[in-house]
Enzyme design. Structure first.
Site, PDB file in Angstrom:
ATOM      1  N   TYR A  88      -4.784  22.421  10.343  1.00  0.00           N
ATOM      2  CA  TYR A  88      -4.649  21.695   9.065  1.00  0.00           C
ATOM      3  C   TYR A  88      -3.483  22.283   8.258  1.00  0.00           C
ATOM      4  O   TYR A  88      -2.641  21.551   7.743  1.00  0.00           O
ATOM      5  CB  TYR A  88      -5.954  21.785   8.267  1.00  0.00           C
ATOM      6  CG  TYR A  88      -5.912  21.008   6.956  1.00  0.00           C
ATOM      7  CD1 TYR A  88      -5.823  19.616   6.946  1.00  0.00           C
ATOM      8  CD2 TYR A  88      -5.957  21.671   5.721  1.00  0.00           C
ATOM      9  CE1 TYR A  88      -5.778  18.908   5.740  1.00  0.00           C
ATOM     10  CE2 TYR A  88      -5.923  20.968   4.524  1.00  0.00           C
ATOM     11  CZ  TYR A  88      -5.834  19.591   4.541  1.00  0.00           C
ATOM     12  OH  TYR A  88      -5.784  18.879   3.345  1.00  0.00           O
TER      13      TYR A  88
ATOM     14  N   THR B  80      -1.159   4.890   2.097  1.00  0.00           N
ATOM     15  CA  THR B  80      -1.942   5.068   3.325  1.00  0.00           C
ATOM     16  C   THR B  80      -3.283   5.719   2.965  1.00  0.00           C
ATOM     17  O   THR B  80      -3.379   6.477   1.997  1.00  0.00           O
ATOM     18  CB  THR B  80      -1.191   5.926   4.372  1.00  0.00           C
ATOM     19  OG1 THR B  80      -1.035   7.258   3.872  1.00  0.00           O
ATOM     20  CG2 THR B  80       0.170   5.339   4.710  1.00  0.00           C
ATOM     21  N   GLY B  81      -4.308   5.393   3.736  1.00  0.00           N
ATOM     22  CA  GLY B  81      -5.645   5.927   3.431  1.00  0.00           C
ATOM     23  C   GLY B  81      -6.159   5.388   2.108  1.00  0.00           C
ATOM     24  O   GLY B  81      -6.827   6.098   1.355  1.00  0.00           O
ATOM     25  N   ALA B  82      -5.865   4.100   1.845  1.00  0.00           N
ATOM     26  CA  ALA B  82      -6.167   3.525   0.523  1.00  0.00           C
ATOM     27  C   ALA B  82      -7.638   3.160   0.348  1.00  0.00           C
ATOM     28  O   ALA B  82      -8.039   2.759  -0.742  1.00  0.00           O
ATOM     29  CB  ALA B  82      -5.294   2.285   0.302  1.00  0.00           C
ATOM     30  N   ASN B  83      -8.446   3.301   1.410  1.00  0.00           N
ATOM     31  CA  ASN B  83      -9.841   2.864   1.297  1.00  0.00           C
ATOM     32  C   ASN B  83     -10.772   3.953   0.789  1.00  0.00           C
ATOM     33  O   ASN B  83     -11.953   3.700   0.581  1.00  0.00           O
ATOM     34  CB  ASN B  83     -10.356   2.373   2.655  1.00  0.00           C
ATOM     35  CG  ASN B  83     -10.288   3.444   3.719  1.00  0.00           C
ATOM     36  OD1 ASN B  83      -9.203   3.959   3.999  1.00  0.00           O
ATOM     37  ND2 ASN B  83     -11.412   3.811   4.293  1.00  0.00           N
ATOM     38  N   SER B  84     -10.257   5.168   0.595  1.00  0.00           N
ATOM     39  CA  SER B  84     -11.176   6.273   0.276  1.00  0.00           C
ATOM     40  C   SER B  84     -10.495   7.299  -0.625  1.00  0.00           C
ATOM     41  O   SER B  84      -9.263   7.415  -0.627  1.00  0.00           O
ATOM     42  CB  SER B  84     -11.592   6.936   1.597  1.00  0.00           C
ATOM     43  OG  SER B  84     -12.404   8.057   1.385  1.00  0.00           O
ATOM     44  N   GLY B  85     -11.290   8.032  -1.378  1.00  0.00           N
ATOM     45  CA  GLY B  85     -10.819   9.214  -2.099  1.00  0.00           C
ATOM     46  C   GLY B  85      -9.566   8.995  -2.931  1.00  0.00           C
ATOM     47  O   GLY B  85      -9.492   8.102  -3.779  1.00  0.00           O
TER      48      GLY B  85
END
Ligand SMILES: NC(=O)c1ccc[n+]([C@@H]2O[C@H](COP(=O)([O-])OP(=O)(O)OC[C@H]3O[C@@H](n4cnc5c(N)ncnc54)[C@H](OP(=O)(O)O)[C@@H]3O)[C@@H](O)[C@H]2O)c1
Length: 317
Positions: free
Chosen positions: A177, A21-26
């Site tokens: 957070y 998940t969140g594979a497009n960044s960082g």
């Protein structure tokens, strides 16, 4: 344990299916690269299909024939998470590794489509729902499977405020957070206890990246419209952050090294556990509280409407 693992120790992953998940960044982007380089099929679960496609194109320019499958999965919408799981299951009958990696940090109070405070909703509840939907596939994967959940050293600053989980009475962006990152670990360890009790070959591990210079640090200031804090974050990234490729290593190590046991916590083994190659560590005492973990699990099932069916998954396995 000596921090001696490096990406050169990754096993061959041909035939393995990995969801990030969140594979497009960082860290998600670099983790995707590290898995794809050794032959894994990587399902890039991104907030939108366009972001996933753009990131996959970048990686295709850098790697030789990577098998990348961008798919939309907006963790701030339970409907989107359920649609992703349906699409995934219609395309794949195995899932070797699920990396619950996406996240937001220290943003002004906002709510998800389902009315959850966004940090708790995206970082914890979205991943809780996603993992529950994918459990039967994880349990049916020949050779066993792994779930790796990305936490943070800042879990130590968190408490689970069961009376005000969504910060409706009082909201502090860093406390929210910390709560979400403590929830990540309570979930990771409780999942491992529950899959073990059910006799499933599904291993769950928590990890953290130390301090990696990614977009994470600037998104909060951007959303708050604070240029000064944004500049300060960028300066801190330049001075103290390790590259995202290094920050992604604990997740990849936890996902691929058979010596990493279920319920382990993995992070960088270097200076102050903020940088360096991965090692096995301990998280804080609160993260191992089994009563809080069970209570959080019940609350998460009630909020998301996703009930984990360990028995059916075990019969199917
Ligand atoms: N970098 C660090 O030093 C550090 C330290 C401790 C922990 N972490 C953890 O590491 C993880 C990855 O962060 P990062 O540093 O790689 O930051 P990043 O570069 O900002 O990446 C975060 C990713 O999460 C995605 N995301 C955010 N909200 C989403 C949603 N509603 N649905 C789907 N995806 C969503 C972002 O997608 P968009 O691009 O579409 O927004 C992006 O792909 C986070 O869980 C973070 O808490 C990072």
């Amino acid at each position: 344990m000596a921090p001696d693992w490096t990406p050169a120790d990754r096993p061959e992953m041909t035939d393995a299916v990995v969801v990030v998940t969140g594979a497009n960044s960082g860290l998600g982007f670099e983790g995707t690269r590290l898995f794809a380089e050794v032959g894994a099929t990587v399902v890039m679960a991104c907030r939108t299909q366009d972001r996933g496609q753009a990131a996959a194109s970048k990686l295709r320019d850098r790697l030789r024939n990577p098998d990348l499958r961008p798919m939309a999965c907006d963790l701030s919408s339970l409907d989107s998470v359920a649609s992703f799981a349906t699409e995934f299951r219609s395309s794949f009958d195995r899932l070797d590794v699920l990396c619950n990696n996406a996240g937001v940090m220290a943003i002004p109070r906002t709510e998800t489509a389902d009315g959850f405070e966004e940090q708790f909703g995206v970082n914890h509840l979205g991943h809780f729902a996603l993992t529950g939907h994918l459990l039967p596939t994880l349990a049916n994967t020949p050779g066993g499977s792994r779930v790796v959940t990305q936490s943070s050293g800042l879990h130590e600053r968190g408490t689970i405020d069961f009376d005000d989980l969504h910060g409706e009475r009082e909201y502090d962006k860093w406390a929210a957070y910390g709560q979400s990152k403590l929830a990540n670990l309570l979930f990771a360890y409780e999942l491992d206890r529950r899959t073990t009790a059910a006799g499933l070959d599904v291993t769950s591990v928590g990890c953290h990246p130390g301090y990696a210079a990614t977009d994470l640090q600037s998104r909060g200031p951007e959303r708050a419209g604070s240029r000064v804090r944004g500049l300060a974050m960028r300066l801190a990234n330049t001075l103290f952050g390790q590259p995202p490729s290094r920050g992604a290593e604990p997740m990849v190590y936890a996902a691929t090294d058979p010596t990493v046991d279920g319920g382990a916590y993995v992070g960088p083994g270097g200076l102050f556990n903020m940088r360096g190659h991965p090692s096995i560590q301990s998280s804080n005492e609160a993260s191992y509280d089994e009563a809080d973990a069970a209570r959080l699990w019940e609350v998460s099932e009630a909020l998301t409407g996703v009930e984990y069916d360990f028995e059916a998954s075990s019969q199917a396995a």
